[in-house]
Structures are given as structure tokens and as C-alpha cells.
Design a protein around this motif. Structure first.
Motif: not given
Length: 203
Positions: A77-84
Motif C-alpha cells: 500500500p505504500a507504493v502507489p500504482i499508475v496505470v496506462g
């Protein structure tokens, strides 16, 4: 100069590693620590001391990918997720955000890796989510409340209600920002006797 961000890139089936090289230049603001298959997300251990964000590239977010993203979000949860992902005109963005993505960037439908704008948007999205994550829980507690005033048509008193509410809250010592989203005919400035220097149109 801003520090380079380290990311792990997860590729959904149908996308190859060449796409990663084209979207993330070797000398760009985002450094790819490693690339993995999206199917590995369920078992992926992400350490926020080594990785700033997870970037997932997909053609279309199917049920399997959404489940994988949800698992990755729960494990790290401490690592944010970006989706392309490729735009599909449906509820893809809503589904991705519900699965744990912090931001979603639309990839070019023709050739996802050929558009430099897409690469810049991905880098900017990574910077945004990392900055947001770094704000920490104390920053979250100082966020304000959002009150939305809306109506089905003009002349129903939305501006009057909003301005009076904003002034009343300000008189109690609160800090208030009014955003008029009627970009063509908005007249909050006129109602409050303000002559704005910059507008949303300038932004």
C-alpha cells in the motif's frame, strides 16, 4: 532538478518490453528498475525504500488484471500504482481506481510507444502520485471538505447559494475556495465583487 523516480513496470499480455523502452527513455525522469508480467503482480513484493511507484501498462483492464492490481495494492500500500491503458470508452477508469490505481493515463490507440506526450503524461502521473504519497497521514488530516452546489438549469440560485455559503464559512474563520465550474457563464467573481487576474481558462 527533481530526483529520478524508480518504478517497476508490469506489462499485461499482448504488450512487449519494447514498449517500456519507448515510453521511459534511459535519460528521462523515470527509471525502470525492472519490468515484469502483470500476472506476477499477485506475488510481487514492493519495497517503498527502493521503488517509488508501480506502473502497469495494459490494453484493456480485464477482470484478471483488476484482481492482480487489487492484490498488488493490498501487498504494497505504500507504493502507489499508475496505470496506462488503451481508452475503451467504458468504465475502465472507474474500475482501475476501485482496484487500487492512484492515477490512470490513456495510451495512444495507434502506437502506444510512439507518442512523446504519452510518455510525458506517464512521468507526470508518477511524480503526482509519489508527491501525494509523500504527504503522509498528517497532510490527509488537514485536507478540507468539499461542498458541491448544483442544479438542473440556470437561474435556480446555485451562484447565490454558493457565494453566501462561502462568505458565511469565511466569517467563522475558515479558509474557503470557491470553484465555479460553469466555465462559459460562471459569474462567482461578479457576485463577490472580485476582478480575477487569472481564470480557469488561463490554467
Amino acid at each position: 532538478m527533481a530526483a529520478r523516480r524508480n518504478v517497476v513496470v508490469a506489462l499485461d499480455h499482448g504488450l512487449d518490453h519494447d514498449l517500456v523502452a519507448r515510453l521511459f527513455a534511459a535519460d528521462g525522469p523515470v527509471r525502470v528498475a525492472r519490468a515484469v508480467a502483470a500476472a506476477e503482480l499477485r506475488a510481487l513484493a514492493l519495497d517503498e525504500r527502493e521503488v517509488d511507484a508501480l506502473v502497469c501498462l495494459c490494453a484493456a483492464p480485464g477482470a484478471g488484471l483488476l484482481a492482480d492490481l487489487r492484490a498488488a495494492a493490498e501487498r504494497g500500500p505504500a507504493v502507489p500504482i499508475v496505470v496506462g491503458c488503451l481508452p475503451d470508452g467504458g468504465d475502465a477508469v472507474r474500475s482501475l481506481l476501485a482496484a487500487g490505481a492512484a492515477d490512470v493515463v490513456a495510451l495512444s490507440a495507434d502506437d502506444p510507444g510512439s507518442d512523446r506526450t504519452t510518455a510525458q503524461q506517464l512521468a507526470f502521473a508518477v511524480e503526482k502520485v509519489v508527491a501525494r504519497q509523500g504527504a503522509g497521514p498528517d497532510a490527509a488530516r488537514t485536507r478540507g471538505d468539499v461542498i458541491t452546489v448544483l442544479g438542473p438549469k440556470g437561474g435556480t440560485g446555485k451562484t447565490l447559494t454558493t457565494c453566501n455559503l462561502g462568505v458565511a464559512l469565511a466569517q467563522t474563520g475558515r479558509r474557503v475556495a470557491i470553484v465555479d465550474l460553469d466555465l462559459q457563464f460562471g459569474d462567482v467573481g461578479l457576485s463577490l465583487g472580485l476582478d480575477p487576474v487569472h481564470t480557469v481558462h488561463d490554467l
